[in-house]
Enzyme design. Structure first.
Site, PDB file in Angstrom:
ATOM      1  N   HIS A 186       0.824  -1.203   0.000  1.00 19.44           N
ATOM      2  CA  HIS A 186       0.000   0.000   0.000  1.00 19.44           C
ATOM      3  C   HIS A 186       0.861   1.257   0.000  1.00 19.44           C
ATOM      4  CE1 HIS A 186      -3.872  -2.074   1.688  1.00 19.44           C
ATOM      5  NE2 HIS A 186      -3.603  -2.392   0.437  1.00 19.44           N
ATOM      6  N   HIS A 244       1.133  -1.386   9.298  1.00 19.15           N
ATOM      7  CA  HIS A 244       2.430  -1.915   8.895  1.00 19.15           C
ATOM      8  C   HIS A 244       3.554  -1.503   9.857  1.00 19.15           C
ATOM      9  CE1 HIS A 244       0.340  -2.896   5.202  1.00 19.15           C
ATOM     10  NE2 HIS A 244       0.088  -1.615   4.983  1.00 19.15           N
TER      11      HIS A 244
END
Length: 292
Positions: A186, A244
């Protein structure tokens, strides 16, 4: 005999109402048109500035490097902290599709209106094909890295039990979890889309300066791309704050920046490439030679 004037008065009132509404619609259309032209001019001037484009690269780097520090100062229960939030599902997961749709329409209009040549238009649109190949290739590379660096674990109430299963497929088939180094796809995609859109949209300032056709439809498409670029910046910031691990995000953004450099910063300036944005669209000024 007394109904005639009443009917006439009613018709006159309706006519005046229609006239007022017509004037109001014209005023609203004029205001919308003025805002459209003003907004597109200012946005084109902003994105067309070479200095601001260089600062934009620094901005993206600062977002990815220092943005995670904001996690200590924001509410962890906001809608953007959830993997299943509307923007994450509808936009981030399909960021390349949105970018191709909006940016493809802009490039198509700008190139064709400037040249009226289908071949040149197709050549410039091929940059999006290259971008799609970069996205697909990077995704496969990230999965390969995760496969090569991962191990198979079985979740237990006491913790995780390591298994000796050799690859992800056999591990997942056994109902276990495969954990390896996961580059943030992403972060990569949003960074790459931001740099790509900023580079492509910067052409509009030069397009307007040359007095080429710039009606309301083209300006609207340009502003939609500007809004999408702003959304990608916001969602990139949300991604680095809430999701993340730190190194996964930094590596993803670094790969996205490197992919931009290989294409827009290097290859597209070569004659055997799709060409850089704006290449061949505008007439070159004739250089005057002085004879002694």
């Amino acid at each position: 005999m007394e109904r005639g004037p009443v009917v006439g008065a009613g018709q006159g009132t309706r006519a005046r109402i229609r006239a007022v509404l017509g004037c109001l619609v014209k005023v609203l259309l004029w205001v919308a048109s003025a805002l459209l032209y003003f907004g597109s001019e200012q946005a084109a001037r902003l994105l067309g500035s070479p200095c601001l484009r260089r600062l934009y690269h620094a901005w993206l780097a600062a977002v990815v490097i220092f943005g995670p520090l904001l996690q200590f100062h924001v509410n962890p229960r906001t809608i953007f902290a959830s993997h299943g939030n509307f923007f994450n599902i509808k936009f981030v997961n399909s960021a390349w599709g949105w970018t191709c749709t909006f940016l493809g329409g802009f490039v198509l209009l700008v190139v064709f209106l400037a040249t009226r040549r289908v071949a040149v238009t197709a050549r410039h649109l091929s940059r999006l094909v290259v971008g799609a190949a970069v996205w697909r290739g990077a995704g496969r590379a990230f999965l390969l890295i995760e496969d090569l660096t991962g191990s198979c674990f079985e979740p237990l109430p006491q913790g995780l039990l390591l298994h000796e299963l050799p690859d992800r497929r056999s591990c997942l088939a056994a109902g276990h979890q495969w954990r390896g180094y996961t580059v943030s796809s992403h972060t990569f995609l949003l960074t790459f889309c931001c740099l790509l859109m900023a580079e492509e949209a910067a052409v509009f300032a030069k397009y307007l300066a040359h007095g080429l056709p710039a009606g309301a439809p083209l300006r609207l498409v340009f502003l939609l791309n500007v809004l999408l670029l702003g959304l990608w910046n916001f969602l990139l910031l949300c991604t680095v704050i809430y999701f993340h691990q730190y190194t996964h995000k930094v590596v993803g953004a670094a790969v996205g920046t490197f992919a931009w450099y290989l294409t827009y910063g290097s290859w597209y300036h070569q004659p055997w490439s799709p060409g850089s944005p704006g290449h061949g669209l505008f007439p070159r000024p004739h250089s005057s030679r002085k004879h002694n």
